[in-house]
Scaffold this active site. Structure first.
Site, PDB file in Angstrom:
ATOM      1  CB  SER A 141      -1.185   4.388  -8.852  1.00 48.09           C
ATOM      2  OG  SER A 141      -2.510   4.573  -8.772  1.00 48.09           O
ATOM      3  CE1 TYR A 155      -5.064  -0.629  -2.686  1.00 45.14           C
ATOM      4  CE2 TYR A 155      -5.913  -0.784  -4.963  1.00 45.14           C
ATOM      5  CZ  TYR A 155      -4.863  -0.890  -4.148  1.00 45.14           C
ATOM      6  OH  TYR A 155      -3.711  -1.062  -4.490  1.00 45.14           O
ATOM      7  CE  LYS A 159      -2.783   2.006  -4.004  1.00 44.19           C
ATOM      8  NZ  LYS A 159      -1.548   2.316  -3.522  1.00 44.19           N
TER       9      LYS A 159
END
Length: 285
Positions: A141, A155, A159
């Site tokens: 992660s 992004y 994650k």
């Protein structure tokens, strides 16, 4: 997982010899380092990557993790070659600039497709083998899963969604398979190139950490005697993870203050994606 023997590492790890490991994104910065370390400890490591490199430290099979058929066939081949699977390391990931105030375009879809759905596809293809071996899944992660930075909405969203997927997976197969999320901060690698090219460099926003610390943490997740739910890669990262989860308003203020200072210093001048952000900050001051 293979029956543990006394660890040679002195860090509470199981012996890696003979452990069968699949690493996605195996030709990238993190993947190569993880593969080399595990292989050096005696693990049987196979990698998956869209573009395997000629100097990869382990065998890497070409695989497009955005394609269902490619994942199904290549994962089956990898597991067949190794005779089973003990550890899956979902490392493959991409980054890039994406402003939350703008409609999601191709860049946002690419990051969600690879970082979230790619990991989901590969994990699903590995589940039966991992259940049979009582193995482990390691999700790479990011600190940005809990502590978002501006102008990188895709992004961070990918994650954070990966962590949510890991939580659901743990509830479904956790009786037989350990599931751990690892949270690195920023490590110098080509994943930041497109962001820097857009005039949105992380310099001064994130503190870079050494690659070796990330690799150490991945090994702890994969081989540790106790399955850990979440692992930060540095002490500072552990503090950030705690604050972001329990005192999110504090981390919001920290990021906002850092951002304001960067804007005042002209760090984003000329960056098209940051135009609205800089204009609002300057008009509010």
């Amino acid at each position: 997982m293979s029956s543990p023997r006394p660890s040679r590492s002195g860090r509470g790890h199981r012996d890696a010899r003979g452990v069968r490991v699949l690493v996605t994104g195996a030709s990238g910065t993190f993947g190569r380092a993880v593969g080399a370390r595990l292989s050096g400890l005696g693990a049987h490591v196979t990698g998956l990557d869209l573009a395997p490199g000629p100097e990869d430290p382990v065998e890497v099979l070409a695989c497009d993790i955005t394609d269902d058929a490619s994942v199904t066939a290549t994962v089956a081949e990898a597991i067949g070659r190794m005779g089973g699977l003990d550890v899956l390391i979902n490392n493959a990931g991409v980054g890039g600039p994406a402003a939350a105030e703008l409609a999601p375009g191709g860049e946002a879809r690419r990051q969600l497709e690879i970082n979230l759905l790619g990991a989901w596809r590969v994990t699903a293809a590995c589940t039966d083998a991992l259940v049979a071996s009582r193995g482990r899944v390691v999700m790479m992660s990011s600190r940005m899963a809990v502590m978002q930075l501006p102008l990188a909405a895709a992004y961070g969203a990918s994650k954070r969604a990966l962590v949510a997927y890991a939580d659901a997976l743990r509830l479904e197969i956790g009786t037989h398979v350990g599931v751990t999320c690892v949270y690195p901060s920023a490590v110098r690698s080509p994943i930041h190139d497109s962001t820097a090219a857009a005039g949105l460099s992380l310099e001064g926003v994130s503190r870079y950490e050494p690659l070796e610390g990330v690799v150490d943490t991945v090994l702890r997740a994969a081989l540790g005697r106790r399955v850990r739910r979440d692992l930060a890669t540095t002490r500072r990262g552990a503090v950030e993870l705690f604050l972001a989860r329990h005192l999110p308003s504090v981390t919001d203020r920290i990021v906002a203050r850092t951002l304001a200072g960067r804007i005042r210093g002209g760090a984003f001048d000329g960056a098209e994606l940051a135009a609205g952000l800089t204009e609002r900050h300057r008009s509010a001051s």
